[in-house]
Design an enzyme around this catalytic site. Structure first.
Site, PDB file in Angstrom:
ATOM      1  CB  SER A 164      -0.884   0.008   1.254  1.00 56.63           C
ATOM      2  OG  SER A 164      -1.494   1.270   1.455  1.00 56.63           O
ATOM      3  CE1 TYR A 215      -3.376  -2.008   6.048  1.00 54.34           C
ATOM      4  CE2 TYR A 215      -2.693   0.121   5.149  1.00 54.34           C
ATOM      5  CZ  TYR A 215      -3.262  -1.133   4.977  1.00 54.34           C
ATOM      6  OH  TYR A 215      -3.713  -1.515   3.725  1.00 54.34           O
TER       7      TYR A 215
END
Length: 312
Positions: free
Chosen positions: A151, A177
């Site tokens: 990501s 994350y």
């Protein structure tokens, strides 16, 4: 310095367009997190092109219409091992798509931070347990591919080896994350180094901004950060089909045949930027810390120690 790998596809291409005219008959694939969002679209288009796709999901009932469904909870190491032990025959494509975002600190029974445990360690154990099947797939068709979903968030943080599980530093779900997404990219680097001789190649992909169930647990701060990034033009939302396109490029495109350790964005290899680069200035780049071979080796060693997998 070698040139970056490009393809005929762009940020607006869809997964269906990438697979136009491609026959995947005889290809056996696993897609994790295939019950919704990007995973469901990835599994759907692969199956439509003729691949035998296993939907590896936490809730098999959610994809009852699929012909091959298997339960897999990436946060549960026992579940991952049951899945790999039950697999029989060659495997040609492993798409490590599943992921979670938490709004607060959560841990596995081992005490591992949940995002790192699910997004990275679960997929690490899955790939390691399927290594022989992937090698058999490579012997069968000339190569086997692993696609790890990273990501843009990886640009927020590298892997903090001194405190992987936030036992000492204050917990920040966005940093947790980000760390897991950097780990996904580093996995692709080291898996390729270790397994390329057996015909197994791994690449990381950034699907871009896609509105999926992944955002359901975002905190207000995370939602605000996402809105600000969109307003600043760091990314534009893609459709699910467009988001899955880069995954499919890494999975089947001839430009990525027998080559790995790359980070793909918008259907091509991304350019590398310094670790201190601002995300707003480089929305389509990959930070050096996500491709560093020394960090990749270190992460592999730590991951093997945590999960109990012997290094190979």
């Amino acid at each position: 310095m070698s040139s970056l790998i490009t393809t005929p596809f762009t940020a607006t291409s869809t997964a269906t367009e990438v697979l136009a005219g491609v026959d995947l008959s005889g290809v056996r694939a696993i897609v994790t997190g295939a019950s919704s969002g990007l995973g469901a679209e990835t599994a759907r288009v692969l199956a439509a092109a003729g691949a035998e796709v296993t939907y590896a999901v936490r809730n098999p009932a959610a994809v009852a219409e699929a012909s091959r469904v298997a339960r897999l909870d990436l946060a549960d190491q026992a579940s991952v091992r049951r899945f790999t032990e039950a697999w029989a025959g060659p495997l040609h494509l492993l798409v490590a798509n599943a992921g979670i975002v938490t709004g607060g600190l959560a841990r596995t029974p081992e005490g591992w931070e949940l995002q790192f445990a699910t997004n990275h360690l679960g997929h690490f154990t899955l790939a390691a347990g399927l290594r022989d099947a992937l090698a058999a797939g490579a012997a069968d068709r000339g190569e086997a591919r692993i696609v790890a979903l990273s990501s843009t968030a990886h640009m927020r943080a590298g892997v903090d080896f001194t405190d992987l599980h936030f036992t000492r530093r204050p917990y920040d779900p966005q940093l947790a994350y980000a760390q897991s997404k950097t780990a996904n990219s580093l996995f692709a680097v080291e898996a390729t180094r270790r397994w390329a001789a057996d015909g197994i190649f791994a690449n990381a992909v950034n699907p871009g901004g896609v509105a999926t169930g992944l955002q359901r647990d975002f905190t207000d701060a995370q939602k605000a950060s996402l809105a600000a990034a969109e307003a600043a033009g760091i990314f534009r939302y893609k459709t699910v089909g467009q988001g899955a396109a880069t995954t499919i490029v890494a999975a089947v495109a001839p430009e990525f045949a027998r080559t790995g350790g790359h980070y793909l964005d918008d259907a091509r290899e991304a350019y590398t930027v310094p670790d201190d680069a601002d995300l707003a200035d480089h929305p389509h780049g990959v930070k050096a810390w996500a491709l560093d071979p020394d960090l990749a080796r270190r992460l592999w060693t730590v991951s093997a120690e945590l999960t109990g997998f012997a290094e190979r």
